[in-house]
Design an enzyme around this catalytic site. Sequence first.
Site, PDB file in Angstrom:
ATOM      1  N   ASP A  46      -4.477  -3.894  -5.741  1.00 33.31           N
ATOM      2  CA  ASP A  46      -5.201  -3.096  -6.724  1.00 33.31           C
ATOM      3  C   ASP A  46      -4.983  -3.518  -8.167  1.00 33.31           C
ATOM      4  O   ASP A  46      -5.765  -3.126  -9.044  1.00 33.31           O
ATOM      5  CB  ASP A  46      -4.842  -1.613  -6.559  1.00 33.31           C
ATOM      6  CG  ASP A  46      -5.501  -0.995  -5.331  1.00 33.31           C
ATOM      7  OD1 ASP A  46      -6.524  -1.546  -4.884  1.00 33.31           O
ATOM      8  OD2 ASP A  46      -5.003   0.016  -4.825  1.00 33.31           O
ATOM      9  N   TYR A  51      -9.552   5.617  -4.104  1.00 28.96           N
ATOM     10  CA  TYR A  51      -8.290   6.350  -4.189  1.00 28.96           C
ATOM     11  C   TYR A  51      -7.895   6.635  -5.634  1.00 28.96           C
ATOM     12  O   TYR A  51      -8.088   5.801  -6.527  1.00 28.96           O
ATOM     13  CB  TYR A  51      -7.153   5.559  -3.533  1.00 28.96           C
ATOM     14  CG  TYR A  51      -6.985   5.797  -2.052  1.00 28.96           C
ATOM     15  CD1 TYR A  51      -6.704   7.057  -1.553  1.00 28.96           C
ATOM     16  CD2 TYR A  51      -7.112   4.751  -1.141  1.00 28.96           C
ATOM     17  CE1 TYR A  51      -6.541   7.279  -0.196  1.00 28.96           C
ATOM     18  CE2 TYR A  51      -6.956   4.962   0.223  1.00 28.96           C
ATOM     19  CZ  TYR A  51      -6.670   6.223   0.683  1.00 28.96           C
ATOM     20  OH  TYR A  51      -6.508   6.445   2.026  1.00 28.96           O
ATOM     21  N   HIS A  64      -3.942   2.481   8.031  1.00 28.29           N
ATOM     22  CA  HIS A  64      -3.627   1.477   7.026  1.00 28.29           C
ATOM     23  C   HIS A  64      -2.263   1.771   6.431  1.00 28.29           C
ATOM     24  O   HIS A  64      -1.762   2.891   6.510  1.00 28.29           O
ATOM     25  CB  HIS A  64      -4.698   1.426   5.929  1.00 28.29           C
ATOM     26  CG  HIS A  64      -4.983   2.741   5.278  1.00 28.29           C
ATOM     27  ND1 HIS A  64      -5.780   3.707   5.853  1.00 28.29           N
ATOM     28  CD2 HIS A  64      -4.570   3.260   4.090  1.00 28.29           C
ATOM     29  CE1 HIS A  64      -5.860   4.754   5.057  1.00 28.29           C
ATOM     30  NE2 HIS A  64      -5.122   4.517   3.980  1.00 28.29           N
ATOM     31  N   HIS A  66      -0.117   1.751   2.921  1.00 30.10           N
ATOM     32  CA  HIS A  66      -0.019   1.650   1.467  1.00 30.10           C
ATOM     33  C   HIS A  66       1.400   1.195   1.145  1.00 30.10           C
ATOM     34  O   HIS A  66       2.365   1.871   1.507  1.00 30.10           O
ATOM     35  CB  HIS A  66      -0.255   3.000   0.802  1.00 30.10           C
ATOM     36  CG  HIS A  66      -1.654   3.503   0.883  1.00 30.10           C
ATOM     37  ND1 HIS A  66      -2.666   3.044   0.079  1.00 30.10           N
ATOM     38  CD2 HIS A  66      -2.222   4.441   1.682  1.00 30.10           C
ATOM     39  CE1 HIS A  66      -3.798   3.671   0.367  1.00 30.10           C
ATOM     40  NE2 HIS A  66      -3.554   4.520   1.344  1.00 30.10           N
ATOM     41  N   LEU A 117      17.840  -3.013 -13.346  1.00 32.30           N
ATOM     42  CA  LEU A 117      18.986  -2.148 -13.613  1.00 32.30           C
ATOM     43  C   LEU A 117      20.015  -2.852 -14.489  1.00 32.30           C
ATOM     44  O   LEU A 117      20.360  -4.012 -14.253  1.00 32.30           O
ATOM     45  CB  LEU A 117      19.636  -1.729 -12.296  1.00 32.30           C
ATOM     46  CG  LEU A 117      18.908  -0.639 -11.513  1.00 32.30           C
ATOM     47  CD1 LEU A 117      19.203  -0.739 -10.040  1.00 32.30           C
ATOM     48  CD2 LEU A 117      19.290   0.727 -12.046  1.00 32.30           C
ATOM     49  N   GLU A 165      20.471 -13.029  -2.701  1.00 33.49           N
ATOM     50  CA  GLU A 165      19.162 -12.398  -2.800  1.00 33.49           C
ATOM     51  C   GLU A 165      18.624 -12.106  -1.403  1.00 33.49           C
ATOM     52  O   GLU A 165      18.661 -12.974  -0.520  1.00 33.49           O
ATOM     53  CB  GLU A 165      18.179 -13.311  -3.535  1.00 33.49           C
ATOM     54  CG  GLU A 165      18.558 -13.584  -4.977  1.00 33.49           C
ATOM     55  CD  GLU A 165      17.545 -14.469  -5.676  1.00 33.49           C
ATOM     56  OE1 GLU A 165      17.353 -14.317  -6.886  1.00 33.49           O
ATOM     57  OE2 GLU A 165      16.945 -15.343  -4.997  1.00 33.49           O
ATOM     58  N   GLU A 183      19.402 -16.998  -3.304  1.00 32.05           N
ATOM     59  CA  GLU A 183      20.373 -17.482  -4.280  1.00 32.05           C
ATOM     60  C   GLU A 183      21.570 -16.524  -4.342  1.00 32.05           C
ATOM     61  O   GLU A 183      21.448 -15.326  -4.095  1.00 32.05           O
ATOM     62  CB  GLU A 183      19.723 -17.595  -5.656  1.00 32.05           C
ATOM     63  CG  GLU A 183      18.734 -18.745  -5.765  1.00 32.05           C
ATOM     64  CD  GLU A 183      18.187 -18.881  -7.177  1.00 32.05           C
ATOM     65  OE1 GLU A 183      18.721 -19.731  -7.927  1.00 32.05           O
ATOM     66  OE2 GLU A 183      17.265 -18.138  -7.534  1.00 32.05           O
ATOM     67  N   HIS A 238      -0.496   5.394   6.647  1.00 32.42           N
ATOM     68  CA  HIS A 238      -1.529   6.438   6.598  1.00 32.42           C
ATOM     69  C   HIS A 238      -2.403   6.367   7.842  1.00 32.42           C
ATOM     70  O   HIS A 238      -3.103   5.376   8.058  1.00 32.42           O
ATOM     71  CB  HIS A 238      -2.378   6.273   5.340  1.00 32.42           C
ATOM     72  CG  HIS A 238      -3.229   7.468   5.030  1.00 32.42           C
ATOM     73  ND1 HIS A 238      -4.112   7.509   3.979  1.00 32.42           N
ATOM     74  CD2 HIS A 238      -3.330   8.683   5.639  1.00 32.42           C
ATOM     75  CE1 HIS A 238      -4.721   8.675   3.945  1.00 32.42           C
ATOM     76  NE2 HIS A 238      -4.263   9.400   4.948  1.00 32.42           N
TER      77      HIS A 238
END
Length: 831
Positions: free
Chosen positions: A389, A470, A523, A525, A533, A577, A675, A700
Amino acid sequence: MIELRSRPWVLLSSLVALVVFVAFLIFPLDHEHSPVEYALEQPHSYKAPRQNVWAELTESEAADVNAFILKEFAHLDLKKHPKSARDNFIYIVETLKPNKTDAVSYLYDDGPSPPERWAKAAIAQNLEDGPYIIYYMVGPLPISKDSMILPLEYTFNSGRNYVPNPIQDFAAIQDFASAMAENVSDITQELLGATANRADPNDPHGLLAFPRGSRIETGGFTLWMQFYRPGMGSGARTLLPQGIYAKVDATSSDINDWSVGQFYYNGVVYEDAEEFRAALDDPDFERTPANLDGPWTDTEDFESHPAGRELPPPVSVQPYGPRYKLDRKERYVSWFGFEFYITTAQATGVSLFDIRFKGERVMYELGLQEAMAHYAGDDPMQGGLEFLDTFFGMGKNAFELVPGYDCPAYADYLDSEWHQAYQTHHTPNSICIFEYTADYLLSRHTAQYSVTVSRNTFLTVRSVSTVGNYDYTIDYIFYMDGTLEVKVRASGFIFGAFYTANNTKSEDEYGHRIHDALSSSMHDHVINFKADLDVAGPTNDMVRMAIEPMTSTYEWDQPEQPKRNTMHLVEYQVTEETGIDWPKNSGEFYLVYSSDKKNAWGERKGYRITSGTGMGSTPHLTIFNSTTLGDSARWAEHDLWVLQQKDTEPRSADPLNYFAPHDPIIDFTKMADHESLEHGAPDTSYDGDLVIYFNVGAHHVPHSGDVPNTLMHTSASSVMFVPHNFNDRDASRESVQGVRLQLQGKKSGGFAGEEADPNDDLKTRMGRRSKTLDKTKAKYFGATYDKGIKLPLEALEPNMEGYVSKEHGVTDLSYNGSAAGVWHREEAFGG
């Protein structure tokens, strides 16, 4: 856009303040400093401590950037009003957010100057092999002899600053769809009772063809077009799919070489239109009912009158004015220890920067990255449908909020601007800020002789983005204890599937039948946010603190209990990571700790990341290795991610990923590449500055209750950031409002803070206490409402008759959200 002649809710705070001020001249409070005096002195003179270095370009800045590009790129013959798909033009200009490493010295080290201000520009540019959208950086601003235009490459890990635009001519695709529909008008009239109206594609009695494009890994483009009814009342197009689909071979870059191939109807594939027509004459041909519009798609009911509807519901009011401080120019907010800056972007909407609590750093950045919806189904539309979107613009589609409904009538409203195709678009009142008291307490306790209760009051920054079918309400919520919550609620029309009558269809495999000829379509979302942080500073560690069962032996337990089954805490350092999912049975705490800052008790200052309030745990994408998304949204495959902070990785996604899903301009897998997150060793350059990417959303499965609209309380999800040893005690104690009731009883005692005279003997203390036993006593912490007041009606129900309604530029989820559609709209609406 929605506008107001008088903007009654903007005048409301002044009106309320005047009424309250007069009321308290007549009925003065006994407080030394009345709430009215406090409210009147707050909003207008407050100034942010620093410049908002992330602010969107002003209209004059955008105009200067556009003029500079037109001059410096004169060789591109950039058109101010493009008239065809072959014209080059400036698609968007906006702020290029400063690198964190450039901003921190100004923010935290008292640097004298803000970082250089630059703009980002996307240019729709035709090259020899076709049209592209190319990113550039322009600056420093303001434009001067030292300003320059450079390829914007360092923020993209694909090694390029451009994507090919497969939608070379949006208008031509519309014309192609209309021509295809005209060529089979006999079929649509026979099966659907309607035909496409080329002169008016949105004719409510006609049909339109909606394309679903699909980039294939081998290159090229394939389109499936499904017929829809436009929707007569509330824009219910996505509830009105029809059962005819046409496949278009669009692999050629020249639309004149495109061709219509197969047709699909009621579970049967026909090789071409002629085979489809021939099948209609077969006496065994099985027809499906048409999906017709009607009152069932209306989003409101003006006729029903159940008991109680004749009375308005309760509302929240703010009689004494706001308790937060707002610098409108710099968009800086201060509220009970929280401080932060607000900014916007046309792709991602509202973001917050430099969030602090009680003067300590909590987050450098908090904001939306991408909002994805991925469908499943057994028809050519739903089977490959997905949306990213930000391509359509979560910011530029954040429309004006409705006072008293989207936000309380007393909220403060901020405008937003975005710049596209040389024009600045102004959206009034697209962001609201308000304080609200929940219907549940922050805390309470009942003891034998006392009851203490504390109101739960929080601050919300809210926007609503309407992307096609939506409406997404996005909240950043701040609580008095230092907790932050990011919450998304969705409403609007589902993207439904046509319900076929073919008995080979697998019932309830992809959804449920929800109307005569409509099925719901399952679907996912998955909506991605970034949380950079900085817990008590930039050097942080992430750990998984697990609650694990164990069997242990304790010396004090012998000999009666040789072994005891119990549980304990086990900490696992996140050393590289990675993506993480919410744990089974909530059996782990995900904590980001300061590496070197501790509270008064010697515990590391931290924040816990947890799935928050809403419909269960926040989800990630169900589908593995989506054949539709390719590599464009790999962040959706886990609930949250922890990565190194890098200036070269400012975002997890880019709107132009929509055009190149199999070779995206930002590939998240290259960011989350394992990493090391260990720091402090001589052989590492990583300094402990980490970033969290997290997802909210929903799996949903629409049902009959989603007709006509999905409801927000059934589609809400959130992630919370909760202080974990960050403070020495509950930080809300000094800010919260509440009361302690000291109940009747011989041993009731006094109130907190009332010290007994050490010289009193027991008899004297009991005698003093006995004088209060005949009644319950109350002591308030924080201010109270002591006198009655009068409020204007607008404080309860703003007058909507003052609105002047104008057409919204809501995207239809086709390609008009892209640069390919700009010149077409410019031409259609007169430039």
